[in-house]
Each structure stands twice: as structure tokens, then as C-alpha cells.
Scaffold this active site. Structure first.
Site, PDB file in Angstrom:
ATOM      1  N   LYS A 113       0.825  -1.213   0.000  1.00 32.29           N
ATOM      2  CA  LYS A 113       0.000   0.000   0.000  1.00 32.29           C
ATOM      3  C   LYS A 113       0.852   1.254   0.000  1.00 32.29           C
ATOM      4  CE  LYS A 113      -4.072  -2.200   1.830  1.00 32.29           C
ATOM      5  NZ  LYS A 113      -4.587  -2.775   3.076  1.00 32.29           N
ATOM      6  N   LYS A 197      -7.816 -14.721 -10.366  1.00 34.81           N
ATOM      7  CA  LYS A 197      -8.756 -14.617  -9.254  1.00 34.81           C
ATOM      8  C   LYS A 197      -9.693 -13.438  -9.427  1.00 34.81           C
ATOM      9  CE  LYS A 197      -8.604 -14.073  -4.292  1.00 34.81           C
ATOM     10  NZ  LYS A 197      -8.190 -12.898  -3.586  1.00 34.81           N
ATOM     11  N   LYS A 200     -11.876  -7.406  -6.083  1.00 30.97           N
ATOM     12  CA  LYS A 200     -12.344  -6.023  -6.158  1.00 30.97           C
ATOM     13  C   LYS A 200     -11.330  -5.165  -6.889  1.00 30.97           C
ATOM     14  CE  LYS A 200     -13.608  -5.337  -1.857  1.00 30.97           C
ATOM     15  NZ  LYS A 200     -14.481  -5.502  -0.760  1.00 30.97           N
TER      16      LYS A 200
END
Ligand code: TRP
Length: 333
Positions: A113, A197, A200
Site C-alpha cells: 500500500k 482470481k 475487487k
């Protein structure tokens, strides 16, 4: 005999997709009968990305409605909103005193992140695993059903729990273990873009709440290839993914039909996609209906959130009382 305790949370930052359903939610539906489950909406965690108040509220309501529409039963499981249980924030504060900068900085999700959003490397992001540990151990959870991406965070939770136990020489906290139903891996639902996969952040999701028209469009656009020219050829990844989705949502005879067509080099991907889209819609449409109904019923949502908050509060309060005793906080009045 008391049931083993299970805790799991989800951030309210998007709608549930088929991957969420066939991974986590389906396990929760089975687990709620045999375990003492605490499922919560991690709205405090979601603040690391600075949602607007409107988006935060809408997201929390949506995820709560979606969980309920899938069949999580508030009579069986404790379903609650993280920010309603303020004991978690107290435990988070205490745990932070024994969480070290080095180990927090080395966490993969923090590094990822920080790299992808260098302008927003906040302290909440750094101590994300500490808050997650507090979520889990405040209920003395033995098991946490999470996907692979959360394994390291769970390892940190075990570390912080064990550290507290050792520091104060007691065994207050069980060390929470990862949990997969039936002992196997959770079903991995692939994306429609040929990637591994559905996710989101991958932007390849089919959402439970999605309009059937949009589902048809997405499925028809799915990546395929020119089709096999040799009988019984190996499938390209993207094609394999379509078959995997078909196996998840369609009946076995449908799967057999298209497998045979592929193996005979007679497959028409357009037909396969049409069938797949309709079978996905058959699966999602009733859930979508229920989501829409529940979202209209603020009284019901309020009741569920209140009951969940009360149950979670009761469990959290009992643990926090012990924690404060152990640490040495004594009231002078
Ligand atoms: N970190 C989890 C995720 O992003 C959400 C979460 C927060 C969680 N607290 C938790 C999951 C406690 C399990 C247990 O998916």
C-alpha cells in the site's frame, strides 16, 4: 459444551462479488451453525483510505444488507459494525505499545500500500494489523476464516496475542488459527479477464447486486481464444476460467455438454457464455432481490446492527475488563 469462537471482518469498500460468495460467505453460512461466529464490517479499518462520510455510511449499509441477503442469520451469528464496539479501540491502543515499528514496516500489505499510494502512508495503515489483532482477540477467537492475502496479518495477530500472554505471564488469549472449511482451500473463483482470481481491486468482479443486463454484457466480453483445432487439447487459462465458473454455477450436465463440445472441437464460445451468463443470473437474481428489499428496510437493518452491537459489546467488555486487570489499571475511586 461451548462452541469454538470464530471472528471475521470485511471492509465496506465495495459490493460482494461471486468470489466473496464462493470463498468466504459460503463458509460463513455453514459455520454459523456449529461455531460461535462474530462477523463484522470493518468500517474503522476502511478509514485508512479516507472515505467521505456519505460513502462510509452507504458502504456499511450495503455490506450489512448483502451479508444478510446471502443468508447470514443474525439469530445464529453475531453480525455487527466494528465502530459500534469501542472496546476494540481500547485494546488496539494497548496492543500498539508492544507493536514495533520494524515488524509493522515489514508487513507485505503495508509495503504494497505504501508503494501504490506513497502520498497516503498514514499511521493507521502501519498499525492496520494491530487493529485487526484487536478485532480478533477481543473475542478470544480460536479461528479466523480468511483468504491467502490475510495470512500475514493473522500471523501478526498471533504474535501480538502471544506477546501479551508472555509479557504478563498468563494465557488470556488463544492464538487464532487460519480456518478453511472442510480443511481444504476455499474455492478460488477466477476472473473473466483470464486472470487467476476474481477481486475487487482486479476490476474483474461479477457482483451479487449487479443488474442482469450488466452481467450478460460482462460475460459476453470475457476473454477466450480462437477455439481448439485438435481434439482433447489443453485449454488456455481464460477458457479454463470460463469452465471453472460454469462448474460453480451450472448443473453437471451443462458442464459435460460444453466439455464434450470443446473436446470435439465443436465448441461455440458464444453459446457457452450465454448459458454461463444465464446460470450466473439464476444464482444472483434472488440474492439481488433480497438485497434490494433489505436496503429498503432501515428498521430491520437498525435492529440487526443494534442486536449485533449488544452481543459483540458483551463479549468485548468481558475481555477488556480482564485485560485492564492484567495490565495493572486500577481505579482509585
Ligand atoms: N483485513 C481484512 C481484509 O481486508 C478485514 C479485517 C479486518 C479482518 N479485521 C479483521 C478479517 C479481523 C478477519 C479478522 O479483508
Amino acid at each position: 459444551m461451548s462452541k469454538p469462537i470464530v471472528v471475521s471482518g470485511i471492509r465496506p469498500t465495495g459490493n460482494l462479488h461471486l468470489g466473496n460468495y464462493f470463498g468466504a460467505v459460503r463458509s460463513f453460512l455453514k459455520m454459523q451453525h456449529d461455531y460461535n461466529c462474530y462477523f463484522f464490517i470493518a468500517d474503522v479499518h476502511s478509514l485508512t483510505t479516507h472515505p467521505t462520510p456519505g460513502n462510509l455510511q452507504a458502504g456499511v449499509k450495503q455490506v450489512l444488507a448483502e451479508y444478510l441477503a446471502c443468508g447470514i442469520d443474525p439469530e445464529l451469528a453475531t453480525i455487527f459494525i466494528q465502530s459500534d464496539v469501542t472496546e476494540v479501540m481500547e485494546l488496539y491502543t494497548f496492543l500498539n505499545m508492544n507493536a514495533y515499528l520494524g515488524e509493522l514496516e515489514r508487513t507485505t500489505s503495508f509495503k504494497d500500500k505504501a508503494r501504490s499510494n506513497p502520498e497516503n502512508v498514514n499511521a493507521g495503515l502501519l498499525t492496520y494489523p494491530v487493529l485487526m489483532a484487536a478485532d480478533i482477540i477481543i473475542h478470544k477467537a480460536q479461528f479466523v476464516p480468511v483468504g491467502k492475502d490475510q495470512e500475514q496479518n493473522l500471523e501478526m495477530a498471533r504474535k501480538f496475542a502471544g506477546r501479551f500472554n508472555r509479557m504478563y505471564n498468563n494465557e488470556l488469549f488463544p492464538l487464532p488459527q487460519p480456518f478453511t472449511f472442510d480443511g481444504g482451500d476455499m474455492i478460488k473463483v477466477p476472473g473473466l479477464d483470464g486472470s487467476g482470481k476474481m477481486g475487487k481491486s482486479e476490476g474483474n468482479g461479477i457482483f451479487l447486486y449487479e443488474d442482469p443486463k450488466d452481467i450478460r454484457k460482462k460475460v459476453m466480453r470475457a476473454v477466450t481464444d480462437a477455439g481448439p483445432t485438435e481434439p482433447n487439447s489443453k485449454k488456455a487459462d481464460a477458457v479454463e476460467n470460463l469452465f471453472t465458473l460454469l462448474k460453480i454455477v451450472s448443473t453437471p450436465d451443462v458442464v459435460t455438454h460444453f466439455e464434450a463440445a470443446y473436446n470435439n472441437c465443436e465448441i461455440r464460445y458464444g453459446d457457452l457464455k450465454k448459458q454461463l451468463a444465464e446460470d450466473i443470473i439464476d444464482f444472483t437474481a434472488p440474492i439481488r432481490e433480497r438485497i434490494l428489499d433489505i436496503l429498503k428496510d432501515d428498521v430491520y437493518l437498525g435492529k440487526v446492527a443494534k442486536r449485533g452491537a449488544e452481543k459483540a459489546h458483551e463479549s468485548a467488555q468481558a475481555t477488556l475488563k480482564e485485560v485492564k486487570e492484567i495490565i495493572g489499571f486500577r481505579r482509585l475511586y
